[in-house]
Design a protein around this motif. Structure first.
Motif, short mmCIF file in Angstrom:
data_model
loop_
_atom_site.label_atom_id
_atom_site.label_comp_id
_atom_site.label_asym_id
_atom_site.label_seq_id
_atom_site.Cartn_x
_atom_site.Cartn_y
_atom_site.Cartn_z
N HIS A 292 0.85 -1.19 0.00
CA HIS A 292 0.00 0.00 0.00
C HIS A 292 0.89 1.25 0.00
O HIS A 292 0.94 1.99 0.98
CB HIS A 292 -0.93 0.02 1.22
CG HIS A 292 -1.85 -1.14 1.31
ND1 HIS A 292 -1.44 -2.39 1.77
CD2 HIS A 292 -3.18 -1.27 1.00
CE1 HIS A 292 -2.47 -3.21 1.75
NE2 HIS A 292 -3.54 -2.57 1.28
N ASP A 295 -0.68 4.69 0.91
CA ASP A 295 -1.25 4.93 2.24
C ASP A 295 -0.25 5.67 3.13
O ASP A 295 0.97 5.61 2.91
CB ASP A 295 -1.63 3.61 2.91
CG ASP A 295 -2.88 3.00 2.29
OD1 ASP A 295 -3.35 3.54 1.27
OD2 ASP A 295 -3.36 1.97 2.81
N GLU A 296 -0.80 6.35 4.14
CA GLU A 296 0.06 7.09 5.07
C GLU A 296 0.64 6.20 6.16
O GLU A 296 1.44 6.65 6.97
CB GLU A 296 -0.72 8.24 5.70
CG GLU A 296 -1.14 9.28 4.69
CD GLU A 296 -2.05 10.34 5.29
OE1 GLU A 296 -1.53 11.41 5.65
OE2 GLU A 296 -3.26 10.08 5.40
N ASN A 337 -3.18 10.24 9.97
CA ASN A 337 -3.66 10.33 8.59
C ASN A 337 -4.77 11.36 8.47
O ASN A 337 -5.12 12.05 9.43
CB ASN A 337 -4.13 8.94 8.10
CG ASN A 337 -5.30 8.40 8.92
OD1 ASN A 337 -5.93 9.12 9.69
ND2 ASN A 337 -5.59 7.12 8.75
N CYS A 343 -1.30 6.24 12.58
CA CYS A 343 -0.82 5.17 11.71
C CYS A 343 0.68 4.96 11.93
O CYS A 343 1.41 5.88 12.29
CB CYS A 343 -1.08 5.50 10.25
SG CYS A 343 -2.82 5.52 9.82
#
Length: 361
Positions: A292, A295-296, A337, A343
């Protein structure tokens, strides 16, 4: 000289001082930045340092041999209740490990790597308590002695209770657990609370400490009571002139740009020192980050669910312990995020992260 002349002289000095400051501050300031310095790549610098040919090998070998002749004396001093503190230029890691592996074979030895950024002192004390408990049980099987009453498991006890157990349990004469501490003045052990615990540990009747120091101000870590009554140091000047290869791995080179390969290599060394479950949790996070890339990061709840499904953690507390270790070694960082959720992410480039997974896999 009268007082008026003194006052005029002092006034003239102070006036000239402030005039000089004004003239200095009015000049044009340099626009150069630290980032403008053309420094070498870290991997290239470390490779060059590794290829430096050692000099005076015969003299150094003779010097180390002379230290090995002191092993019987060191054991005698440990039996007398002293702690051994080694200082002098050069890494003393190989010397202490040779002493432990050749001269302390009759004793239980625990090694602490103080040069690491984070060392969990309570886990060390728990490990010592478990070793002592096993020795006491073995002694009871060979005799009719009674085991001391202690609550199990040791992980549920406080530090005070653990230290009381280590100090109060009676072992055979001349029998003790030896703690070898590489760099007791290292960043992982340098805070006041940890040094107080180490001093209390060294004063336990069943414990002896052999340690090395390298920082010029290491002695400022201890007060008079800690030095003479608790650690009870016997100082030895043992310069080895050996390079700080292992100790230096965990410190960035000031005059070098960091490289992804070197970062992956350093991270691999840290991960290999952790438990298999901790490595597996890190792998889950790394694989998520690779799959991913936009993604963050991976949500903590998501990481906990996957880790629990794979039987790597039994509770959120266990996962938090792994994450604390990752963050202390700067393997994992946290950011929020767009949804306001915390995260986790690994601060490595994709190429370096793939290389890291290969090295630990």
């Amino acid at each position: 000289m009268d007082f008026n002349e003194v006052d005029e002289e002092e006034f003239g000095f102070s006036r000239n001082y402030f005039l000089a400051k004004e003239l200095g501050s009015s000049g044009k300031k340099s626009a150069h930045k630290l980032s403008d310095i053309n420094v070498v790549d870290e991997q290239e610098l470390r490779a060059a340092a590794a290829n430096i040919e050692p000099k005076h090998q015969k003299d150094i070998t003779a010097l180390i041999k002379s230290y090995k002749c002191l092993y019987p004396k060191w054991i005698f001093e440990l039996r007398c209740g002293f702690g051994l503190l080694m200082y002098g230029f050069g890494s003393k890691k190989a010397l202490l490990e040779d002493f432990a592996s050749t001269a302390l074979t009759e004793y239980s030895v625990v090694v602490i790597n103080g040069y690491l950024q984070s060392v969990n002192i309570k886990q060390v004390v728990i490990g010592l308590a478990e070793i002592l408990w096993e020795q006491l049980k073995s002694k009871r099987r060979n005799s009719s002695g009674n085991l001391p009453k202690v609550q199990q498991p040791f992980s549920s006890l406080s530090m005070d209770d653990l230290l009381a157990f280590l100090d109060g349990s009676v072992m055979e004469c001349d029998s003790f657990i030896c703690i070898v501490i590489h760099n007791i003045d290292g960043p992982g052990l340098r805070d006041s609370e940890t040094q107080q615990y180490l001093a209390q540990l060294a004063s336990c009747s069943n414990v002896r400490v052999v340690a090395s120091i390298d920082h010029v101000n290491a002695a400022l870590l201890w007060d008079k009571k800690m030095v003479h009554a608790q650690f009870n140091w016997y100082w030895y000047h043992v310069p080895t002139f050996a390079p700080y290869k292992v100790e230096g791995l965990f410190f960035p080179m000031i005059l070098a740009h960091g490289s992804s390969n070197q970062s992956a290599k350093t991270a691999a060394i840290v991960l290999q020192s952790l438990t298999p479950n901790a490595q597996s949790v890190f792998r889950i996070l790394a694989e998520y980050q690779l799959s991913h890339p936009d993604d963050e990061g991976m949500a903590i709840d998501n990481l906990y669910s996957v880790s629990r499904e794979r039987f790597l953690v039994s509770s959120q507390v266990t996962l938090n312990a792994h994450l604390t270790e990752f963050k202390d070694h700067e393997l994992v960082k946290t950011r929020r995020n767009s949804d306001g959720q915390d995260c986790l992410y690994i601060p490595l480039a994709t190429e370096a992260l793939e290389k890291l997974l290969t090295e630990i896999g």
